[in-house]
Design a protein around this motif. Structure first.
Motif, mmCIF file in Angstrom:
data_model
loop_
_atom_site.group_PDB
_atom_site.id
_atom_site.type_symbol
_atom_site.label_atom_id
_atom_site.label_comp_id
_atom_site.label_asym_id
_atom_site.label_seq_id
_atom_site.Cartn_x
_atom_site.Cartn_y
_atom_site.Cartn_z
ATOM 1 N N PRO A 149 13.288 10.353 3.672
ATOM 2 C CA PRO A 149 12.678 9.289 4.478
ATOM 3 C C PRO A 149 13.445 7.964 4.439
ATOM 4 C CG PRO A 149 10.973 10.502 3.325
ATOM 5 C CD PRO A 149 12.292 10.953 2.745
ATOM 6 N N PHE A 150 14.393 7.823 3.500
ATOM 7 C CA PHE A 150 15.251 6.626 3.523
ATOM 8 C C PHE A 150 16.013 6.547 4.845
ATOM 9 C CE2 PHE A 150 16.236 5.336 -1.192
ATOM 10 C CZ PHE A 150 14.878 5.296 -1.466
ATOM 11 N N PHE A 151 16.467 7.702 5.324
ATOM 12 C CA PHE A 151 17.268 7.690 6.557
ATOM 13 C C PHE A 151 16.433 7.198 7.737
ATOM 14 C CE2 PHE A 151 19.235 11.215 4.040
ATOM 15 C CZ PHE A 151 20.412 10.547 3.741
ATOM 16 N N HIS B 288 17.445 8.526 -9.436
ATOM 17 C CA HIS B 288 17.828 9.012 -8.125
ATOM 18 C C HIS B 288 17.196 10.370 -7.794
ATOM 19 C CE1 HIS B 288 20.665 8.732 -4.694
ATOM 20 N NE2 HIS B 288 20.439 10.028 -4.676
ATOM 21 N N ASN B 289 16.423 10.381 -6.718
ATOM 22 C CA ASN B 289 15.885 11.619 -6.155
ATOM 23 C C ASN B 289 16.829 12.015 -5.023
ATOM 24 O OD1 ASN B 289 14.473 13.568 -4.746
ATOM 25 N ND2 ASN B 289 12.823 12.223 -4.083
ATOM 26 N N PRO B 290 17.435 13.211 -5.005
ATOM 27 C CA PRO B 290 17.082 14.400 -5.779
ATOM 28 C C PRO B 290 17.945 14.690 -7.007
ATOM 29 C CG PRO B 290 18.537 15.048 -3.997
ATOM 30 C CD PRO B 290 18.370 13.538 -3.907
ATOM 31 N N PRO C 253 0.826 -1.226 0.000
ATOM 32 C CA PRO C 253 0.000 0.000 0.000
ATOM 33 C C PRO C 253 0.855 1.269 0.000
ATOM 34 C CG PRO C 253 0.105 -0.894 2.207
ATOM 35 C CD PRO C 253 0.909 -1.817 1.340
ATOM 36 N N GLY C 254 1.788 1.383 -0.945
ATOM 37 C CA GLY C 254 2.610 2.596 -1.040
ATOM 38 C C GLY C 254 4.080 2.239 -1.052
ATOM 39 N N MET C 255 4.883 3.124 -1.624
ATOM 40 C CA MET C 255 6.312 2.854 -1.772
ATOM 41 C C MET C 255 7.043 2.869 -0.428
ATOM 42 S SD MET C 255 8.894 2.177 -3.672
ATOM 43 C CE MET C 255 8.367 2.364 -5.362
ATOM 44 N N MET C 256 6.859 3.931 0.351
ATOM 45 C CA MET C 256 7.627 3.979 1.603
ATOM 46 C C MET C 256 7.190 2.917 2.602
ATOM 47 S SD MET C 256 10.231 5.637 1.231
ATOM 48 C CE MET C 256 10.882 5.398 2.881
ATOM 49 N N PRO C 257 5.890 2.587 2.679
ATOM 50 C CA PRO C 257 5.543 1.441 3.521
ATOM 51 C C PRO C 257 6.298 0.185 3.085
ATOM 52 C CG PRO C 257 3.569 2.699 3.009
ATOM 53 C CD PRO C 257 4.693 3.317 2.213
ATOM 54 N N ALA C 258 6.437 -0.033 1.767
ATOM 55 C CA ALA C 258 7.153 -1.220 1.279
ATOM 56 C C ALA C 258 8.633 -1.137 1.627
ATOM 57 C CB ALA C 258 6.973 -1.347 -0.234
ATOM 58 N N ILE D 11 10.397 4.374 -7.977
ATOM 59 C CA ILE D 11 9.149 5.153 -8.074
ATOM 60 C C ILE D 11 9.229 6.221 -9.175
ATOM 61 C CG2 ILE D 11 9.671 6.947 -6.350
ATOM 62 C CD1 ILE D 11 6.763 6.548 -5.304
ATOM 63 N N HIS D 12 10.450 6.689 -9.489
ATOM 64 C CA HIS D 12 10.591 7.693 -10.557
ATOM 65 C C HIS D 12 10.919 7.056 -11.910
ATOM 66 C CE1 HIS D 12 10.491 11.140 -7.757
ATOM 67 N NE2 HIS D 12 11.134 10.343 -6.920
ATOM 68 N N GLY D 13 10.820 5.725 -11.983
ATOM 69 C CA GLY D 13 11.300 5.004 -13.165
ATOM 70 C C GLY D 13 10.595 5.340 -14.467
ATOM 71 N N LEU E 16 18.478 1.227 -3.001
ATOM 72 C CA LEU E 16 18.816 1.958 -4.234
ATOM 73 C C LEU E 16 17.680 2.895 -4.619
ATOM 74 C CD1 LEU E 16 20.771 2.072 -6.800
ATOM 75 C CD2 LEU E 16 19.152 0.469 -7.848
ATOM 76 N N CYS E 17 18.022 4.085 -5.049
ATOM 77 C CA CYS E 17 17.018 5.021 -5.560
ATOM 78 C C CYS E 17 17.267 5.171 -7.061
ATOM 79 C CB CYS E 17 17.153 6.365 -4.839
ATOM 80 S SG CYS E 17 15.733 7.423 -5.081
ATOM 81 N N SER E 18 16.353 4.680 -7.887
ATOM 82 C CA SER E 18 16.626 4.579 -9.313
ATOM 83 C C SER E 18 15.365 4.834 -10.139
ATOM 84 C CB SER E 18 17.159 3.166 -9.620
ATOM 85 O OG SER E 18 17.324 2.968 -10.991
#
Ligand code: PLP
Length: 428
Positions: A115-117, A165-167, A86-91, A196-198, A161-163
């Protein structure tokens, strides 16, 4: 089709309603564009049935996603590989907790979505920072040497991994991802790929999902127990208020781990309208998305020129290694423009602005500068320092807005800075 932008003031929007009435919001990562019509139509259709009980994602939820990735990204997950969250950050949070025990290490590549930290330290896991390297042209790459050292630590478990990459807006190349994957496999890490930005790729660039590694030799067998791909329609179709997320894990053991983590996090209920929105977007949102990204590319050119003018006002020239004035790229509107203080990006609708000339001029850090800009010029960005090491002196600009709003923001900034420079020439 023509995309439409809205003033969202008074809708409870975090981006608009958490800041002053007169302030133009160029911060939180959602766009002001109306979602594709196919989505609003699908939601309206579902509303015709007046019962909104507990609902499972159906086969079409998974099939529409698989056909989207096949069509747009060149890989297709098998049905049994896919799970819903139910959402990227919950996952992300669930997988960090599931694949690293308390006090074990999670590698994060700063500057990165903040929020990764907290997903790591807030759950008692150890943060292993692997800062990106800033090249002379202002672009970024991974520090693979340090990544290898961190991965070799006995308690390292997960690479987050952020892919893209934000920011910083990097879309990682196949070569970079292969080098990264060699390290991941060699050291038995699990890579949790927040993609999520893919789908938000600037014209002329190509997104390489880690999902391609799961379907392509010689990687498929090597990667199946190390890669969890996470994607979401939230950013793609501008529906983050209707959260949902697709998780893909090819190896059976790994998938068991993902399922256990999701169960432990209580992911057993899905939002009916999110499911409808997701299916409709993945089925019919292609043309809308292409139009949005063309719009973003033109906004980037406008911003690049605007921030160069601001730097010039405080006596700074072109950024080192900046691209020459390039004008229009055929078919895609303006891309990078002269002397850009923006990091070269291949994806996302976010721009990473090196505002250090303004920080130096005002003797403020980027967070203080952002507040001063908000209070005196009436424009608000995301402050670079919140993204961790490497964010000092930067502001993140959200380009998912109307051209008129971006122009007005740049005009406000230039008028304000011109006035300040005239009044405080000595500060320089
Ligand atoms: C990299 C990244 N991951 C996750 C999110 C948030 O995703 P969600 O709202 O689905 O939790 C964002 C939003 O800005 C993001 O940039």
């Amino acid at each position: 089709m023509s995309i439409q932008f809205y003033n969202r003031r008074g809708t409870g929007s975090i981006k608009w309603d958490r800041i002053g009435e007169d302030v133009l919001p160029l911060w939180v990562a959602d766009m002001d564009v109306a979602s594709p019509e196919v989505i609003t139509e699908a939601i309206s259709r579902r509303l015709q049935h007046p019962v909104f009980g507990y609902t499972d994602p159906d086969d079409e939820f998974f099939r529409s996603f698989a056909e989207w990735t096949a069509r747009r990204q060149g890989w297709r997950p098998e049905r049994k590989w896919q799970l819903y969250a139910p959402g990227m950050m919950p996952a992300v949070r669930a997988l960090v907790a599931g694949f690293a025990e308390p006090s074990q290490g999670v590698i994060v590549q700063s500057p990165v979505y903040h929020p990764f930290f907290t997903a790591v330290t807030g759950q008692g896991r150890k943060l292993l920072e692997n800062p990106l390297v800033r090249r002379e042209d202002g672009g970024y790459e991974m520090n693979l040497r340090e990544l290898e050292q961190l991965a070799a630590l006995p308690d390292a478990r997960v690479l987050l991994l952020c892919s893209p990459h934000n920011p910083v807006g990097r879309v990682w190349t196949v070569g970079e991802l292969e080098a990264m994957m060699n390290i991941v496999v060699e050291h038995n890490l699990v890579v949790v790929a927040d993609e999520i930005h893919g789908d938000l790729i600037l014209p002329g660039n190509r997104f390489e999902s880690l999902g391609r590694f799961l379907t392509r030799e010689p990687w498929a067998d090597r990667a199946e127990d190390s890669v969890v791909v996470l994607q979401s329609p939230g950013k793609t179709f501008n529906i983050p208020g209707l959260p949902s997320c697709q998780a893909v894990a090819a190896g059976e053991g790994l998938r068991r781990g993902v399922r256990r983590s999701f169960e432990a996090a209580g992911f057993d209920i899905s939002n009916i309208l999110s499911l409808e929105a997701s299916k409709a977007g993945y089925r019919g949102g292609d043309a809308w998305l292409d139009e949005v990204m063309d719009h973003v590319a033109v906004n980037r050119g406008l911003l690049a020129r605007g921030v160069s003018r601001l730097a010039a006002l405080v006596g700074a020239g072109n950024s080192p290694g900046a691209l020459p004035e390039s004008g229009d790229a055929p078919g895609h509107g303006v891309t990078e423009a002269g002397g850009s203080w923006l990091s070269p990006a291949q994806g996302t609708y976010l721009a990473w602005w090196d505002a250090s000339p303004l920080c130096r001029f005002f003797k403020l850090d980027a967070e203080q500068l952002n507040r001063r800009i908000r209070d005196e010029a009436g424009v608000f960005f995301s402050s670079g320092p919140q993204f961790g090491a490497g964010g000092e002196g930067f502001l993140r600009v959200n380009l998912g807005c109307s051209r008129e709003m971006l122009r007005e923001a740049l005009e406000r900034l230039e008028a304000w800075l011109t006035k300040v420079v005239a009044a405080e020439p000595g500060v320089r």
